[in-house]
Design a protein around this motif. Structure first.
Motif, mmCIF file in Angstrom:
data_model
loop_
_atom_site.group_PDB
_atom_site.id
_atom_site.type_symbol
_atom_site.label_atom_id
_atom_site.label_comp_id
_atom_site.label_asym_id
_atom_site.label_seq_id
_atom_site.Cartn_x
_atom_site.Cartn_y
_atom_site.Cartn_z
ATOM 1 N N VAL A 105 0.841 -1.200 0.000
ATOM 2 C CA VAL A 105 0.000 0.000 0.000
ATOM 3 C C VAL A 105 0.876 1.251 0.000
ATOM 4 O O VAL A 105 0.692 2.175 -0.808
ATOM 5 C CB VAL A 105 -0.934 0.007 1.232
ATOM 6 C CG1 VAL A 105 -1.668 1.339 1.344
ATOM 7 C CG2 VAL A 105 -1.925 -1.151 1.183
ATOM 8 N N ARG A 129 2.623 1.848 -3.338
ATOM 9 C CA ARG A 129 1.726 2.316 -4.401
ATOM 10 C C ARG A 129 1.301 3.764 -4.179
ATOM 11 O O ARG A 129 1.204 4.542 -5.124
ATOM 12 C CB ARG A 129 0.497 1.404 -4.489
ATOM 13 C CG ARG A 129 0.815 0.072 -5.158
ATOM 14 C CD ARG A 129 -0.370 -0.859 -5.148
ATOM 15 N NE ARG A 129 -0.123 -2.052 -5.945
ATOM 16 C CZ ARG A 129 -0.903 -3.126 -5.938
ATOM 17 N NH1 ARG A 129 -1.982 -3.150 -5.170
ATOM 18 N NH2 ARG A 129 -0.610 -4.174 -6.685
ATOM 19 N N HIS A 189 -6.102 -3.206 4.478
ATOM 20 C CA HIS A 189 -6.300 -2.540 3.189
ATOM 21 C C HIS A 189 -5.608 -3.317 2.063
ATOM 22 O O HIS A 189 -6.170 -3.469 0.976
ATOM 23 C CB HIS A 189 -5.775 -1.107 3.264
ATOM 24 C CG HIS A 189 -6.122 -0.290 2.068
ATOM 25 N ND1 HIS A 189 -7.402 -0.181 1.591
ATOM 26 C CD2 HIS A 189 -5.348 0.431 1.209
ATOM 27 C CE1 HIS A 189 -7.415 0.580 0.508
ATOM 28 N NE2 HIS A 189 -6.173 0.957 0.245
ATOM 29 N N LEU A 196 -8.616 -4.345 -0.493
ATOM 30 C CA LEU A 196 -8.764 -3.497 -1.682
ATOM 31 C C LEU A 196 -7.470 -3.359 -2.478
ATOM 32 O O LEU A 196 -7.472 -3.487 -3.693
ATOM 33 C CB LEU A 196 -9.259 -2.098 -1.266
ATOM 34 C CG LEU A 196 -10.710 -1.991 -0.797
ATOM 35 C CD1 LEU A 196 -11.046 -0.532 -0.481
ATOM 36 C CD2 LEU A 196 -11.673 -2.511 -1.846
ATOM 37 N N CYS A 234 -9.092 0.201 -7.053
ATOM 38 C CA CYS A 234 -8.866 1.632 -6.815
ATOM 39 C C CYS A 234 -10.177 2.430 -6.818
ATOM 40 O O CYS A 234 -10.289 3.445 -6.120
ATOM 41 C CB CYS A 234 -7.902 2.184 -7.858
ATOM 42 S SG CYS A 234 -6.304 1.339 -7.859
ATOM 43 N N CYS A 248 -11.452 2.713 -3.350
ATOM 44 C CA CYS A 248 -10.434 2.963 -2.319
ATOM 45 C C CYS A 248 -10.511 4.377 -1.738
ATOM 46 O O CYS A 248 -10.570 5.357 -2.503
ATOM 47 C CB CYS A 248 -9.057 2.732 -2.941
ATOM 48 S SG CYS A 248 -7.724 3.102 -1.796
ATOM 49 N N LEU A 251 -8.180 6.000 -0.589
ATOM 50 C CA LEU A 251 -6.907 6.702 -0.810
ATOM 51 C C LEU A 251 -6.707 7.088 -2.272
ATOM 52 O O LEU A 251 -5.648 7.598 -2.640
ATOM 53 C CB LEU A 251 -5.729 5.801 -0.378
ATOM 54 C CG LEU A 251 -5.768 5.230 1.035
ATOM 55 C CD1 LEU A 251 -4.562 4.328 1.274
ATOM 56 C CD2 LEU A 251 -5.795 6.354 2.066
ATOM 57 N N SER A 252 -7.702 6.844 -3.127
ATOM 58 C CA SER A 252 -7.465 6.961 -4.574
ATOM 59 C C SER A 252 -7.048 8.377 -4.993
ATOM 60 O O SER A 252 -6.241 8.536 -5.905
ATOM 61 C CB SER A 252 -8.688 6.503 -5.359
ATOM 62 O OG SER A 252 -9.801 7.277 -4.997
ATOM 63 N N CYS A 262 -3.121 8.736 -4.352
ATOM 64 C CA CYS A 262 -2.288 7.555 -4.644
ATOM 65 C C CYS A 262 -1.625 7.662 -6.026
ATOM 66 O O CYS A 262 -2.319 7.855 -7.027
ATOM 67 C CB CYS A 262 -3.176 6.321 -4.582
ATOM 68 S SG CYS A 262 -2.321 4.826 -5.087
ATOM 69 N N SER A 270 -2.858 4.949 -8.548
ATOM 70 C CA SER A 270 -4.190 5.219 -9.088
ATOM 71 C C SER A 270 -4.120 6.348 -10.117
ATOM 72 O O SER A 270 -4.750 6.284 -11.173
ATOM 73 C CB SER A 270 -5.112 5.600 -7.930
ATOM 74 O OG SER A 270 -6.328 6.078 -8.402
HETATM 75 S S1 SF4 Z 1 -5.887 3.719 -5.027
HETATM 76 FE FE1 SF4 Z 1 -3.776 3.153 -4.468
HETATM 77 S S2 SF4 Z 1 -3.944 2.481 -2.343
HETATM 78 FE FE2 SF4 Z 1 -5.985 2.420 -3.215
HETATM 79 S S3 SF4 Z 1 -6.305 0.353 -3.993
HETATM 80 FE FE3 SF4 Z 1 -5.507 1.601 -5.682
HETATM 81 S S4 SF4 Z 1 -3.309 1.325 -5.636
HETATM 82 FE FE4 SF4 Z 1 -4.087 0.653 -3.643
#
Ligand code: SF4
Length: 224
Positions: A152, A155, A197, A201, A209, A212, A214-215, A218, A221
């Motif tokens: 995580v 990424r 997480h 996901l 994503c 998510c 955090l998108s 990130c 993403s």
């Molecule tokens: S947005 Fe980033 S943190 Fe979220 S699932 Fe996709 S790659 Fe993982």
């Protein structure tokens, strides 16, 4: 570079998932057993195997060393390679009994490098595993990362993934170090939420994503 602070990231995960599950144990020997009891088993099957061990044999080194090998193998059938898992439990018990007088807690009171080294005497415990045990036992406030949490953070953008896992692990640790809380009460849920997480996901293949929290923050993403 990550565009979100570590604490904000953890807050978003907590809002999404709620309060995380507590660690399976706070005892260092039990945590080592947990890692080894059932090879490649998921959390549910691992928990079942661990409960059977506690109920039928016990988790003290003397109890495991006195158990029938067939009983340990039967417990290891929660994962693949039950014979190997049984052997590992016996090795763990032998090390704890012979080298630590059946009390790993005292080894964890030593300075951090020595405490880490003591834990790494056991099978399947490398630096990340040792740090997790140091954290869950509240011996040291270190930000242990399992492979899920590590993925995580890579990424999101805390480090570029290198060919060498250990090198990337250290890059991530260096990147988050200044932002970390200094207490186990904050670090333990952060570890658990990052792990959850990565499992639910931000999976190894086909991360979800679109779902998510955090998108927006990130790198993976954003790159699409
Ligand atoms: S947005 Fe980033 S943190 Fe979220 S699932 Fe996709 S790659 Fe993982």
């Amino acid at each position: 570079m990550a565009t979100i602070e570590f604490s904000k990231l953890v807050d978003k995960l907590q809002q999404h998932y709620g309060a995380p599950a507590p660690p399976p144990s706070t005892d260092p020997l039990e945590l080592i057993i947990w890692e080894n009891i059932a090879y490649l088993a998921n959390d549910r099957r691992r928990a079942e195997a661990f409960a059977i061990l506690k109920r039928t044999i016990g988790t003290r080194p003397e109890q495991i060393l006195g158990a029938q090998q067939s009983a340990l193998v039967a417990i290891g059938k929660a994962g693949i390679l039950p014979d190997v898992s049984a052997e590992k439990l016996l090795t763990i018990a032998k090390i704890a009994y012979e080298e630590f007088d059946s009390d790993l807690r005292s080894a964890l009171k030593k300075p951090l490098p020595r405490a880490r080294k003591a834990l790494k005497r056991s099978p399947s415990i490398g630096d990340p595993g040792a740090e997790k045990i140091l954290l869950f036992t509240r011996s040291y406030p270190v930000m242990a990362l399992d492979s899920n949490g590590f993925r995580v953070l890579c990424r999101v953008g805390f480090a570029e993934e290198q060919k060498n896992y250990s090198a990337t692990y250290r890059l991530v640790q260096d990147a988050i170090h200044e932002q970390l809380p200094r207490d186990c009460d904050s670090l333990i849920p952060a570890h658990q939420l990052l792990r959850q997480h990565g499992q639910e996901l931000c999976k190894r293949s086909k991360p979800r994503c679109a779902d998510c929290p955090l998108s927006d923050d990130c790198n993976y993403s954003r790159r699409g």
